[in-house]
Design an enzyme around this catalytic site. Structure first.
Site, PDB file in Angstrom:
ATOM      1  N   ASN A  36      15.489   4.232  14.363  1.00  0.00           N
ATOM      2  CA  ASN A  36      14.691   3.253  15.107  1.00  0.00           C
ATOM      3  C   ASN A  36      15.595   2.067  15.425  1.00  0.00           C
ATOM      4  OD1 ASN A  36      11.707   2.656  15.850  1.00  0.00           O
ATOM      5  ND2 ASN A  36      12.500   0.724  15.050  1.00  0.00           N
ATOM      6  N   ARG A  37      15.423   1.524  16.647  1.00  0.00           N
ATOM      7  CA  ARG A  37      16.276   0.406  17.078  1.00  0.00           C
ATOM      8  C   ARG A  37      16.281  -0.714  16.035  1.00  0.00           C
ATOM      9  NH1 ARG A  37      14.364  -2.747  22.345  1.00  0.00           N
ATOM     10  NH2 ARG A  37      12.559  -2.899  20.975  1.00  0.00           N
ATOM     11  N   THR A  38      15.104  -1.068  15.561  1.00  0.00           N
ATOM     12  CA  THR A  38      15.018  -2.074  14.498  1.00  0.00           C
ATOM     13  C   THR A  38      15.179  -1.341  13.171  1.00  0.00           C
ATOM     14  OG1 THR A  38      13.464  -3.252  15.912  1.00  0.00           O
ATOM     15  CG2 THR A  38      13.560  -3.940  13.598  1.00  0.00           C
ATOM     16  N   ALA A  80       7.948   4.122  27.322  1.00  0.00           N
ATOM     17  CA  ALA A  80       8.345   4.727  28.599  1.00  0.00           C
ATOM     18  C   ALA A  80       8.939   3.655  29.508  1.00  0.00           C
ATOM     19  CB  ALA A  80       7.138   5.372  29.268  1.00  0.00           C
ATOM     20  N   ASN A 106       4.837   8.958  27.555  1.00  0.00           N
ATOM     21  CA  ASN A 106       4.017   9.118  28.767  1.00  0.00           C
ATOM     22  C   ASN A 106       4.825   8.629  29.957  1.00  0.00           C
ATOM     23  OD1 ASN A 106       1.551  10.325  28.242  1.00  0.00           O
ATOM     24  ND2 ASN A 106       0.715   8.436  27.378  1.00  0.00           N
ATOM     25  N   SER A 132      -0.076  14.957  23.325  1.00  0.00           N
ATOM     26  CA  SER A 132      -1.389  14.331  23.263  1.00  0.00           C
ATOM     27  C   SER A 132      -2.069  14.617  21.937  1.00  0.00           C
ATOM     28  CB  SER A 132      -2.294  14.837  24.388  1.00  0.00           C
ATOM     29  OG  SER A 132      -3.587  14.274  24.221  1.00  0.00           O
ATOM     30  N   GLY A 134      -3.054  11.570  19.959  1.00  0.00           N
ATOM     31  CA  GLY A 134      -3.074  10.312  19.227  1.00  0.00           C
ATOM     32  C   GLY A 134      -2.357  10.462  17.893  1.00  0.00           C
ATOM     33  N   LYS A 189       0.592  16.346  31.674  1.00  0.00           N
ATOM     34  CA  LYS A 189       0.082  15.356  30.707  1.00  0.00           C
ATOM     35  C   LYS A 189      -0.637  14.219  31.436  1.00  0.00           C
ATOM     36  CE  LYS A 189      -0.544  13.054  26.852  1.00  0.00           C
ATOM     37  NZ  LYS A 189      -0.389  11.666  26.981  1.00  0.00           N
ATOM     38  N   HIS A 192      -3.928  15.487  32.394  1.00  0.00           N
ATOM     39  CA  HIS A 192      -4.728  15.493  31.160  1.00  0.00           C
ATOM     40  C   HIS A 192      -5.317  14.104  30.927  1.00  0.00           C
ATOM     41  CE1 HIS A 192      -5.012  14.214  26.964  1.00  0.00           C
ATOM     42  NE2 HIS A 192      -5.448  15.433  26.686  1.00  0.00           N
ATOM     43  N   ASN A 193      -4.484  13.079  31.024  1.00  0.00           N
ATOM     44  CA  ASN A 193      -4.962  11.709  30.766  1.00  0.00           C
ATOM     45  C   ASN A 193      -5.975  11.273  31.819  1.00  0.00           C
ATOM     46  OD1 ASN A 193      -2.981  11.864  28.819  1.00  0.00           O
ATOM     47  ND2 ASN A 193      -2.301   9.774  29.110  1.00  0.00           N
ATOM     48  N   GLU A 196      -9.130  12.794  30.999  1.00  0.00           N
ATOM     49  CA  GLU A 196      -9.642  12.031  29.846  1.00  0.00           C
ATOM     50  C   GLU A 196     -10.361  10.755  30.337  1.00  0.00           C
ATOM     51  OE1 GLU A 196      -6.556  11.374  26.789  1.00  0.00           O
ATOM     52  OE2 GLU A 196      -7.198   9.288  26.776  1.00  0.00           O
ATOM     53  N   TYR A 197      -9.783  10.081  31.297  1.00  0.00           N
ATOM     54  CA  TYR A 197     -10.434   8.898  31.873  1.00  0.00           C
ATOM     55  C   TYR A 197     -11.809   9.281  32.423  1.00  0.00           C
ATOM     56  CZ  TYR A 197      -6.536   5.461  32.268  1.00  0.00           C
ATOM     57  OH  TYR A 197      -5.555   4.541  32.035  1.00  0.00           O
ATOM     58  N   ARG A 294     -13.065   0.785  34.962  1.00  0.00           N
ATOM     59  CA  ARG A 294     -12.388  -0.052  33.958  1.00  0.00           C
ATOM     60  C   ARG A 294     -12.029  -1.407  34.569  1.00  0.00           C
ATOM     61  NH1 ARG A 294      -8.485   3.469  29.925  1.00  0.00           N
ATOM     62  NH2 ARG A 294      -9.755   5.337  29.855  1.00  0.00           N
TER      63      ARG A 294
HETATM   64  P1  2AM Z   1      11.561  -1.176  17.901  1.00  0.00           P
HETATM   65  O1  2AM Z   1      10.845  -0.902  16.606  1.00  0.00           O
HETATM   66  O2  2AM Z   1      12.990  -1.562  17.654  1.00  0.00           O
HETATM   67  O3  2AM Z   1      10.854  -2.144  18.785  1.00  0.00           O
HETATM   68  C1  2AM Z   1       7.720   1.798  20.695  1.00  0.00           C
HETATM   69  O4  2AM Z   1       7.882   0.574  21.305  1.00  0.00           O
HETATM   70  C2  2AM Z   1       9.027   2.292  20.084  1.00  0.00           C
HETATM   71  O5  2AM Z   1      10.044   2.269  21.101  1.00  0.00           O
HETATM   72  C3  2AM Z   1       9.539   1.469  18.934  1.00  0.00           C
HETATM   73  O6  2AM Z   1      10.036   2.343  17.963  1.00  0.00           O
HETATM   74  C4  2AM Z   1      10.636   0.632  19.580  1.00  0.00           C
HETATM   75  O7  2AM Z   1      11.650   0.218  18.680  1.00  0.00           O
HETATM   76  C5  2AM Z   1      11.189   1.620  20.555  1.00  0.00           C
HETATM   77  N1  2AM Z   1      11.944   1.004  21.654  1.00  0.00           N
HETATM   78  C6  2AM Z   1      11.458   0.198  22.619  1.00  0.00           C
HETATM   79  N2  2AM Z   1      12.450  -0.167  23.463  1.00  0.00           N
HETATM   80  C7  2AM Z   1      13.578   0.432  23.006  1.00  0.00           C
HETATM   81  C8  2AM Z   1      14.926   0.472  23.455  1.00  0.00           C
HETATM   82  N3  2AM Z   1      15.295  -0.195  24.549  1.00  0.00           N
HETATM   83  N4  2AM Z   1      15.808   1.209  22.751  1.00  0.00           N
HETATM   84  C9  2AM Z   1      15.418   1.878  21.655  1.00  0.00           C
HETATM   85  N5  2AM Z   1      14.160   1.898  21.182  1.00  0.00           N
HETATM   86  C10 2AM Z   1      13.252   1.192  21.861  1.00  0.00           C
END
Ligand code: 2AM
Length: 487
Positions: A36-38, A80, A106, A132, A134, A189, A192-193, A196-197, A294
Site C-alpha cells: 500500500n502506498r501509505t 480508478a 471500477n 462486484s 462489496g 461491470k 452491472h452497476n 444495480e442503479y 438521484r
Molecule cells: P493510500 O492508503 O496510500 O491512500 C484507495 O484509495 C486505495 O488506493 C488506497 O489503498 C490508496 O492508498 C490507493 N491509492 C490511491 N492513489 C494511489 C496512487 N497514486 N498510488 C498508489 N496507491 C494509490
C-alpha cells in the site's frame, strides 16, 4: 522482508476492497504479496487481519515484484483514474515479458482499452476486471468480470475462479469467466452497476408506493419484502431492503431508515453507462432515470422550498391495500425485466461497436452470485441466452414475454395510480414506456420526421417506396379552418 520469488500474486492497495480480496486469495491457499502506498496501512494489515504465513507485506513496488513467481501477476486495487496510470508506469520497468498487470477497480472501459494497448506494447499482459460484491463479496466470493489480453486469462483463471462466488446446483460454477478483449470486462461491470442503479431505484419507488400510497409501516414493509424474496423477485437487494426495515437506531430507538436524509450519492458508473448509451443511440432509459432520480433527490433544499409552493394530490391510494401490494410486486418484476433487457441490449450494441464477442449466458451466470444484483431471476436470463445466444431483446424470450403479459395489467394500474395520487415513479414509468414503445410497430416518429424536414430540410424516408425525400412544406400547406370549438 519479502520472500524472493515465492508468492502467487501481488496486490496493491489495501483499502476495503483490496484488503478483503487479499484475505480471500490467502484463504484459498495462495500466497500473496501486498503493498500500500501509505506504508503504515500495509504494516497494520500484516500485523492484524493479514497476519498469516501466506501474506507477505512489502514496503516498495520493487519489493512486491521481487516477491512474485514468474509469470508475475500484480493486481491493482486503487482509486480508478490517474493512480492506475502512475502505477502502470512504475510497474512496467520492474516486470518482465509475459507478466500480468491487473486492474480490479471500477475503471472506465475506454481507459482499459488504452492501457491494454500500452501495456501489451511494452511486452506485458493486461487485465481490467470488474469485481462486484462489496466488502463481504470481496472477502467471501465476489463476481468477477475480467477482460483484456486473452493470453493473460489462463494465467489468472485459477486464482480468479478460486476466489469468485460459486453458484449452480452443486455450488461449483464460478461467477467469473473471460469476458473479452480490452475494456470488455469493465464494460460488463459498468452495465452491472447501471442495472444495480435501476434495481435500487425501482425498489425505492415500490417502497414509496407502499409507504405513502398504502400506508404500510416499516414492520409491514419488512414482511412484504420478506414475502417478495421468496418468489420471482428473490434477490440480494430485496433481501437487504427487508433487513433495513427491521433496523432501529441504537441512539434514539427510531427506525434507522426514517432517520436517513433522502439525498442520494453516486460514484459515477451509472452515469457512464447512461452517457455511453446516449453516445451509441441506445435507449437505456432505466439507468438514466435512476441517475436523474438521484440528482433530483440531491436537490433537498430546493425540494423543501418547492414543497410549500407546488400543489398535488395527497399521495394516498384508497383502493384495496392487499391487492395494491400484489400489483406493486408485479409492476416491480415487469419493470425489472425491461431494465435487464435494456442492459443486455446496450452490451450487444457495445459488442458490435467494439468488435467483441460477448457470451450473454456466461455474463448472466457471472451476475448470478457474489455481486449486488445477484438474483434467482438471472438463472432465467442465462437460460434465455443459452436457448437463443443472439436474442435481440430479453423481452422476446418466451419466458419473459409471458411474464410481461401476466404482469402488465397490474403494471399499468400501478403507474396510472402513481400518476393519479402524485407519487413520483420515474423508473416504473420509463420501464412501461419502453415496453409500450418497443412493442409497437408504429410510433409517431413519422410526424417528427415531417417536422425536421419542415424546419431543417433533414429529409425523410417513406413507407410506400425506397429513397430519401424532401417536401416544400411551406408551398404545400393549406389554411386550416378553425374548429370553432372555443374550449
Ligand atoms: P493510500 O492508503 O496510500 O491512500 C484507495 O484509495 C486505495 O488506493 C488506497 O489503498 C490508496 O492508498 C490507493 N491509492 C490511491 N492513489 C494511489 C496512487 N497514486 N498510488 C498508489 N496507491 C494509490
Amino acid at each position: 522482508m519479502s520472500q524472493q520469488g515465492s508468492c502467487d500474486i501481488g496486490l496493491i492497495g489495501l483499502a476495503v476492497m483490496g484488503e478483503n480480496l487479499a484475505l480471500n486469495i490467502a484463504s484459498r491457499g495462495y500466497s500473496i504479496a501486498v503493498f500500500n502506498r501509505t506504508t503504515s496501512v500495509t504494516d497494520a494489515f500484516t500485523a492484524g487481519r493479514g497476519r498469516q504465513p501466506n501474506v507477505v507485506g512489502c514496503h516498495s513496488l520493487a519489493d512486491l515484484v521481487a516477491s512474485l513467481k514468474a509469470p508475475r501477476k500484480v493486481m491493482m486495487m486503487v482509486k480508478a483514474g490517474p493512480a492506475v496510470d502512475e502505477l502502470i508506469k512504475t510497474l512496467t520497468p520492474l516486470l518482465s515479458k509475459g507478466d500480468v498487470i491487473i486492474d480490479g477497480g471500477n475503471t472506465l472501459p475506454s481507459d482499459t482499452d488504452r492501457r491494454t494497448r500500452e501495456v501489451e506494447a511494452a511486452g506485458l499482459l493486461y487485465v481490467g476486471t470488474g469485481v462486484s460484491g462489496g466488502e463481504e463479496g470481496a472477502l467471501k466470493g465476489p463476481s468477477m468480470m475480467p477482460g483484456g489480453s486473452a493470453a493473460a486469462w489462463p494465467l489468472v483463471k485459477p486464482i480468479f475462479q478460486a476466489i469468485a462466488a460459486k453458484v449452480g446446483p452443486k455450488g461449483d460454477i464460478p461467477c467469473c469467466d473471460w469476458v473479452g478483449p480490452r475494456g470488455a470486462g469493465n464494460y460488463v461491470k459498468m452495465v452491472h452497476n447501471g442495472i444495480e442503479y435501476g434495481d435500487m431505484q425501482l425498489i425505492c419507488e415500490a417502497y414509496w408506493l407502499l409507504k405513502q400510497g398504502a400506508g404500510l409501516s416499516n414492520d409491514e414493509l419488512a414482511a412484504v419484502f420478506d414475502e417478495w424474496n421468496r418468489g420471482e423477485l428473490d434477490s440480494y437487494l430485496i433481501e437487504i431492503t427487508r433487513d433495513i426495515f427491521t433496523v432501529r437506531d441504537p441512539e434514539t430507538g427510531g427506525f434507522m431508515v426514517d432517520l436517513i436524509l433522502d439525498k442520494a450519492g453516486a460514484k459515477g458508473t451509472g452515469k457512464w453507462m447512461s452517457q455511453l448509451a446516449l453516445d451509441m443511440g441506445v435507449p437505456s432509459t432505466l439507468v438514466t432515470e435512476a441517475v436523474y432520480a438521484r440528482c433530483l433527490s440531491a436537490l433537498k433544499d430546493a425540494r423543501v422550498r418547492a414543497s410549500s409552493v407546488l400543489k398535488g394530490p395527497d399521495m394516498f391510494n384508497r383502493g384495496d391495500k392487499a391487492a395494491f401490494i400484489g400489483q406493486v410486486r408485479q409492476a416491480l418484476y415487469a419493470s425489472k425485466i425491461a431494465s435487464y433487457a435494456q442492459g443486455f441490449v446496450q452490451l450487444a450494441a457495445a459488442a458490435k461497436e467494439q468488435d467483441w464477442k460477448l457470451d450473454y449466458h456466461s455474463i448472466a451466470m457471472m451476475w448470478r452470485g457474489g455481486c449486488i444484483i445477484r438474483a434467482q431471476f438471472l438463472e432465467r436470463i442465462a437460460e434465455a441466452y443459452k436457448a437463443h445466444p443472439d436474442l435481440e431483446n430479453l423481452m422476446l424470450a418466451p419466458y419473459f414475454t409471458a411474464a410481461l403479459a401476466d404482469a402488465q395489467t397490474a403494471w399499468r394500474h400501478v403507474v396510472a395510480t402513481a400518476a393519479t395520487i402524485g407519487i413520483p415513479v420515474p423508473a416504473f414509468m420509463t420501464a412501461l414506456a419502453y415496453y409500450d414503445g418497443y412493442r409497437h410497430a408504429n410510433l409517431p416518429a413519422n410526424l417528427l420526421q415531417a417536422q425536421r424536414d419542415y424546419f431543417g430540410a433533414h429529409t425523410y424516408e417513406r413507407t410506400d417506396k425506397p429513397g430519401t425525400f424532401h417536401t416544400e412544406w411551406l408551398d404545400l400547406r393549406k389554411p386550416v379552418a378553425s374548429s370553432g370549438g372555443k374550449a
